[in-house]
Design a protein around this motif. Structure first.
Motif, PDB file in Angstrom:
ATOM      1  N   HIS A 258       0.809  -1.219   0.000  1.00  0.00           N
ATOM      2  CA  HIS A 258       0.000   0.000   0.000  1.00  0.00           C
ATOM      3  C   HIS A 258       0.846   1.274   0.000  1.00  0.00           C
ATOM      4  O   HIS A 258       0.315   2.365   0.193  1.00  0.00           O
ATOM      5  N   LEU A 259       2.147   1.112  -0.241  1.00  0.00           N
ATOM      6  CA  LEU A 259       3.042   2.267  -0.141  1.00  0.00           C
ATOM      7  C   LEU A 259       2.683   3.348  -1.157  1.00  0.00           C
ATOM      8  O   LEU A 259       2.768   4.544  -0.847  1.00  0.00           O
ATOM      9  N   ASP A 260       2.266   2.946  -2.359  1.00  0.00           N
ATOM     10  CA  ASP A 260       1.881   3.952  -3.362  1.00  0.00           C
ATOM     11  C   ASP A 260       0.748   4.837  -2.840  1.00  0.00           C
ATOM     12  O   ASP A 260       0.777   6.067  -2.992  1.00  0.00           O
ATOM     13  N   THR A 261      -0.264   4.222  -2.235  1.00  0.00           N
ATOM     14  CA  THR A 261      -1.409   4.980  -1.711  1.00  0.00           C
ATOM     15  C   THR A 261      -0.979   5.880  -0.568  1.00  0.00           C
ATOM     16  O   THR A 261      -1.430   7.032  -0.460  1.00  0.00           O
ATOM     17  N   ILE A 262      -0.112   5.379   0.299  1.00  0.00           N
ATOM     18  CA  ILE A 262       0.338   6.166   1.450  1.00  0.00           C
ATOM     19  C   ILE A 262       1.114   7.396   0.978  1.00  0.00           C
ATOM     20  O   ILE A 262       0.850   8.531   1.413  1.00  0.00           O
ATOM     21  N   VAL A 263       2.065   7.197   0.068  1.00  0.00           N
ATOM     22  CA  VAL A 263       2.874   8.315  -0.420  1.00  0.00           C
ATOM     23  C   VAL A 263       2.003   9.314  -1.190  1.00  0.00           C
ATOM     24  O   VAL A 263       2.153  10.530  -1.041  1.00  0.00           O
ATOM     25  N   ASP A 264       1.079   8.794  -1.992  1.00  0.00           N
ATOM     26  CA  ASP A 264       0.179   9.674  -2.739  1.00  0.00           C
ATOM     27  C   ASP A 264      -0.691  10.499  -1.793  1.00  0.00           C
ATOM     28  O   ASP A 264      -0.969  11.674  -2.046  1.00  0.00           O
ATOM     29  N   SER A 265      -1.128   9.897  -0.693  1.00  0.00           N
ATOM     30  CA  SER A 265      -1.940  10.627   0.279  1.00  0.00           C
ATOM     31  C   SER A 265      -1.167  11.794   0.879  1.00  0.00           C
ATOM     32  O   SER A 265      -1.735  12.854   1.145  1.00  0.00           O
ATOM     33  N   VAL A 266       0.116  11.601   1.075  1.00  0.00           N
ATOM     34  CA  VAL A 266       0.951  12.647   1.674  1.00  0.00           C
ATOM     35  C   VAL A 266       1.307  13.728   0.657  1.00  0.00           C
ATOM     36  O   VAL A 266       1.210  14.932   0.952  1.00  0.00           O
ATOM     37  N   ALA A 267       1.718  13.320  -0.536  1.00  0.00           N
ATOM     38  CA  ALA A 267       2.312  14.267  -1.490  1.00  0.00           C
ATOM     39  C   ALA A 267       1.431  14.602  -2.684  1.00  0.00           C
ATOM     40  O   ALA A 267       1.746  15.546  -3.412  1.00  0.00           O
ATOM     41  N   GLY A 268       0.343  13.856  -2.918  1.00  0.00           N
ATOM     42  CA  GLY A 268      -0.546  14.204  -4.013  1.00  0.00           C
ATOM     43  C   GLY A 268      -1.103  15.604  -3.829  1.00  0.00           C
ATOM     44  O   GLY A 268      -1.203  16.101  -2.716  1.00  0.00           O
ATOM     45  N   GLN A 269      -1.421  16.270  -4.941  1.00  0.00           N
ATOM     46  CA  GLN A 269      -1.889  17.660  -4.915  1.00  0.00           C
ATOM     47  C   GLN A 269      -0.863  18.602  -4.290  1.00  0.00           C
ATOM     48  O   GLN A 269      -1.199  19.662  -3.768  1.00  0.00           O
ATOM     49  N   ASP A 410     -16.530   1.263  14.426  1.00  0.00           N
ATOM     50  CA  ASP A 410     -16.153   2.197  15.495  1.00  0.00           C
ATOM     51  C   ASP A 410     -15.693   3.532  14.911  1.00  0.00           C
ATOM     52  O   ASP A 410     -16.013   4.601  15.460  1.00  0.00           O
ATOM     53  N   LEU A 411     -14.946   3.481  13.818  1.00  0.00           N
ATOM     54  CA  LEU A 411     -14.458   4.712  13.201  1.00  0.00           C
ATOM     55  C   LEU A 411     -15.603   5.507  12.575  1.00  0.00           C
ATOM     56  O   LEU A 411     -15.628   6.737  12.643  1.00  0.00           O
ATOM     57  N   LEU A 412     -16.553   4.810  11.970  1.00  0.00           N
ATOM     58  CA  LEU A 412     -17.729   5.499  11.426  1.00  0.00           C
ATOM     59  C   LEU A 412     -18.566   6.129  12.531  1.00  0.00           C
ATOM     60  O   LEU A 412     -19.174   7.187  12.338  1.00  0.00           O
ATOM     61  N   ASP A 413     -18.598   5.493  13.686  1.00  0.00           N
ATOM     62  CA  ASP A 413     -19.389   6.012  14.805  1.00  0.00           C
ATOM     63  C   ASP A 413     -18.721   7.193  15.501  1.00  0.00           C
ATOM     64  O   ASP A 413     -19.374   7.921  16.254  1.00  0.00           O
ATOM     65  N   GLU A 414     -17.422   7.387  15.261  1.00  0.00           N
ATOM     66  CA  GLU A 414     -16.699   8.486  15.910  1.00  0.00           C
ATOM     67  C   GLU A 414     -17.097   9.815  15.249  1.00  0.00           C
ATOM     68  O   GLU A 414     -16.814  10.043  14.070  1.00  0.00           O
ATOM     69  N   PRO A 415     -17.748  10.708  15.976  1.00  0.00           N
ATOM     70  CA  PRO A 415     -18.299  11.919  15.338  1.00  0.00           C
ATOM     71  C   PRO A 415     -17.259  12.891  14.810  1.00  0.00           C
ATOM     72  O   PRO A 415     -17.580  13.717  13.950  1.00  0.00           O
ATOM     73  N   THR A 416     -16.022  12.835  15.287  1.00  0.00           N
ATOM     74  CA  THR A 416     -15.016  13.798  14.834  1.00  0.00           C
ATOM     75  C   THR A 416     -14.218  13.300  13.629  1.00  0.00           C
ATOM     76  O   THR A 416     -13.316  13.999  13.172  1.00  0.00           O
ATOM     77  N   ILE A 417     -14.535  12.111  13.125  1.00  0.00           N
ATOM     78  CA  ILE A 417     -13.939  11.623  11.881  1.00  0.00           C
ATOM     79  C   ILE A 417     -14.979  11.817  10.782  1.00  0.00           C
ATOM     80  O   ILE A 417     -16.039  11.207  10.804  1.00  0.00           O
ATOM     81  N   SER A 418     -14.683  12.684   9.822  1.00  0.00           N
ATOM     82  CA  SER A 418     -15.687  13.067   8.833  1.00  0.00           C
ATOM     83  C   SER A 418     -15.878  12.025   7.738  1.00  0.00           C
ATOM     84  O   SER A 418     -16.994  11.792   7.285  1.00  0.00           O
ATOM     85  N   ASN A 419     -14.787  11.416   7.282  1.00  0.00           N
ATOM     86  CA  ASN A 419     -14.855  10.483   6.166  1.00  0.00           C
ATOM     87  C   ASN A 419     -13.943   9.294   6.437  1.00  0.00           C
ATOM     88  O   ASN A 419     -12.814   9.477   6.924  1.00  0.00           O
ATOM     89  N   VAL A 420     -14.404   8.100   6.123  1.00  0.00           N
ATOM     90  CA  VAL A 420     -13.630   6.883   6.346  1.00  0.00           C
ATOM     91  C   VAL A 420     -13.462   6.156   5.015  1.00  0.00           C
ATOM     92  O   VAL A 420     -14.442   5.780   4.370  1.00  0.00           O
ATOM     93  N   TYR A 421     -12.199   5.972   4.592  1.00  0.00           N
ATOM     94  CA  TYR A 421     -11.885   5.248   3.365  1.00  0.00           C
ATOM     95  C   TYR A 421     -11.221   3.938   3.775  1.00  0.00           C
ATOM     96  O   TYR A 421     -10.207   3.949   4.472  1.00  0.00           O
ATOM     97  N   VAL A 422     -11.766   2.816   3.329  1.00  0.00           N
ATOM     98  CA  VAL A 422     -11.257   1.508   3.707  1.00  0.00           C
ATOM     99  C   VAL A 422     -10.472   0.933   2.535  1.00  0.00           C
ATOM    100  O   VAL A 422     -11.027   0.729   1.449  1.00  0.00           O
ATOM    101  N   GLY A 423      -9.176   0.705   2.729  1.00  0.00           N
ATOM    102  CA  GLY A 423      -8.346   0.125   1.680  1.00  0.00           C
ATOM    103  C   GLY A 423      -7.612   1.167   0.864  1.00  0.00           C
ATOM    104  O   GLY A 423      -7.396   2.298   1.311  1.00  0.00           O
ATOM    105  N   HIS A 425      -7.386   3.759  -0.999  1.00  0.00           N
ATOM    106  CA  HIS A 425      -7.979   5.007  -1.466  1.00  0.00           C
ATOM    107  C   HIS A 425      -7.217   6.152  -0.801  1.00  0.00           C
ATOM    108  O   HIS A 425      -7.250   6.284   0.427  1.00  0.00           O
ATOM    109  N   PRO A 426      -6.508   6.979  -1.572  1.00  0.00           N
ATOM    110  CA  PRO A 426      -5.761   8.073  -0.956  1.00  0.00           C
ATOM    111  C   PRO A 426      -6.683   9.036  -0.227  1.00  0.00           C
ATOM    112  O   PRO A 426      -7.853   9.204  -0.605  1.00  0.00           O
ATOM    113  N   THR A 427      -6.171   9.667   0.795  1.00  0.00           N
ATOM    114  CA  THR A 427      -7.002  10.555   1.604  1.00  0.00           C
ATOM    115  C   THR A 427      -7.531  11.738   0.800  1.00  0.00           C
ATOM    116  O   THR A 427      -8.540  12.337   1.189  1.00  0.00           O
ATOM    117  N   HIS A 428      -6.891  12.072  -0.318  1.00  0.00           N
ATOM    118  CA  HIS A 428      -7.368  13.215  -1.108  1.00  0.00           C
ATOM    119  C   HIS A 428      -8.389  12.804  -2.167  1.00  0.00           C
ATOM    120  O   HIS A 428      -8.795  13.640  -2.992  1.00  0.00           O
TER     121      HIS A 428
END
Length: 452
Positions: A258-269, A410-423, A425-428
């Protein structure tokens, strides 16, 4: 200085006596922005309030037409390609990122007819004339008439958000950021040319008149840090604060896959967006992953922002040095994998690229995990199930790699987490029709029961 950016009221362009230079990343003047006085703001808001919204079908058609004007017309003497080039030079956002953002704005305007109704409750109708109200039905109605926007200047993309208010029938007043006013100026010009002149205005102001804009509107949208969020939370102004997007890798996850997704999440855009990952938490030893992220990010080139191959943001040299000092002060006590010797890379013209930084912390609740800066900078931390969701709170986006459906719930139920991506999917990741930080329509609209 050949680019003049006038204010835009219901009657068209307005060139104010007070004007401010808009510099590029080297500090050289790139444009001149009119600053309107408080009286002009109040009169414009009154004119917007007096205007009636167009019927829904006309609004949607006008937004689609505005998308064409946005990408095809010459505005302020600039073709679309020249506009994108100038935005990169002024904001320091890489040209490829600018191009993706402007394409997204145009797509958002074109798709307004398909996406604007998505926040509406299934039990509500759009218009009181709908046959359902003859038996009694909820109707989706505006909470006000005039919507004010204090726009962000770190990225063109957020300007697609307030188009939803226009689609819903609000009249919109936009105060552009003086850091990057070209995008809202071009977008409001396109909207006027599409037939929405009475519905939207561009009001560049100083700080004093900015307060008039929010107080004179029914609802507002502002961007800023934690102080802005605390000031406006629960009010008629919707604050958009830091994203603090995160990635979580639970036990048994092979991070190498998953390194490609992790790096893209940090440096994409360019790492400038609120949906870029600023923290990665690992169930286990974080050092191997931190090392791998650093190796990938170290290969990114330092280039002027208008270069098509640029991937890193650029600031004027003094600003970059100040950012460097801030980050290094925040990183004291951490293990630097990249950027420990500095992040400001002098480009030789008065500007500097902001090089990536990777720091390892020793606790899941380390204070650094809340530090967000506008370039690829990530804090890598250990995490265990015993830590629970607490270190993951206050996240605009959380990408999680796990096989545990209970954790996802549990993460979906946490009100201060706005969006949850499973697998993978870069954070952006984002597209028109899905909420960024809830649907804006949830804030702008309410239901009323109508029977006739």
């Amino acid at each position: 200085m050949g680019i003049t950016l006038d204010a835009i009221g219901p009657q068209g362009s307005y060139r104010a006596r007070r004007r401010q230079s808009v510099p590029d990343v080297t500090g050289a003047p790139a444009a001149e922005l009119s600053l309107v006085p408080r009286l002009y703001v109040s009169r414009t808001l009154a004119a917007l309030r007096a205007a009636r919204p167009l019927p829904s079908a006309q609004r949607i058609a006008a937004l689609a037409a505005a998308a064409r004007h946005f990408v095809e017309d010459e505005v302020a003497g600039l073709s679309f390609a020249e506009y994108e080039h100038t935005v990169a030079r002024v904001s320091g956002v890489p040209l490829a990122v600018v191009r993706a953002a402007t394409a997204s704005i145009a797509e958002t305007a074109r798709l307004a007819g398909q996406t604007t109704g998505l926040p509406r409750p299934t039990g509500a109708v759009e218009d009181w004339r709908d046959p359902a109200t003859e038996r009694g039905s909820a109707v989706w109605t505006r909470r006000g008439e005039v919507f004010a926007v204090h726009a962000a200047g770190n990225h063109p993309g957020p300007h697609g958000l307030w188009l939803e208010a226009l689609a819903l029938g609000y009249r919109v007043a936009v105060r552009p950021s003086r850091r990057e006013p070209l995008t809202p100026h071009r977008l409001v010009t396109a909207l006027h040319r599409a037939g929405l002149a009475a519905q939207v205005a561009l009001l560049p102001t100083d700080h004093d008149a900015a307060g008039e804009l929010l107080s004179g509107a029914d609802l507002g949208l502002v961007y800023g840090g934690d102080d802005v969020v605390a000031k406006y939370a629960g009010s008629t102004v919707l604050p958009q604060g830091p994203g603090r997007a995160k990635i979580l890798l639970t036990a048994g996850t092979d991070w190498r896959r998953h390194l490609d997704t992790i790096v893209d999440s940090v440096a994409g855009q360019g790492g400038v967006a609120c949906i870029n990952a600023t923290a990665v938490l690992v169930d286990g030893d974080p050092a191997p992953l931190a090392r791998a992220i650093a190796e990938r990010l170290s290969a990114l080139p330092s280039l002027p922002p208008e270069d098509p191959k640029a991937v890193l943001p650029v600031q004027n040299l003094a600003g970059a040095r100040a950012m460097e000092s801030f980050v290094l002060a925040q990183a004291r006590g951490t293990r630097p994998w990249l950027g420990g010797d500095g992040i400001a890379d002098d480009l030789g013209d008065g500007s500097a690229a902001l090089r990536p930084a990777v720091f390892q912390v020793d606790r899941a609740d380390a204070r650094q995990l809340r530090v967000e800066v506008p370039f690829p900078c990530v804090w890598v931390a250990p995490w265990s199930p015993a830590n629970g969701p607490a270190p993951l709170r206050d996240s605009l986006v959380l990408t999680v790699f796990t096989e545990d459906p209970g954790l996802v719930e549990d993460l979906l139920d946490e009100p201060t987490i706005s969006n949850v991506y499973v697998g993978d999917h870069p954070t952006h990741w984002l597209r028109p029709g899905v909420p960024h930080d809830a649907y804006l329509g949830e804030f702008l609209m309410r239901t009323k029961t109508v029977i006739r």
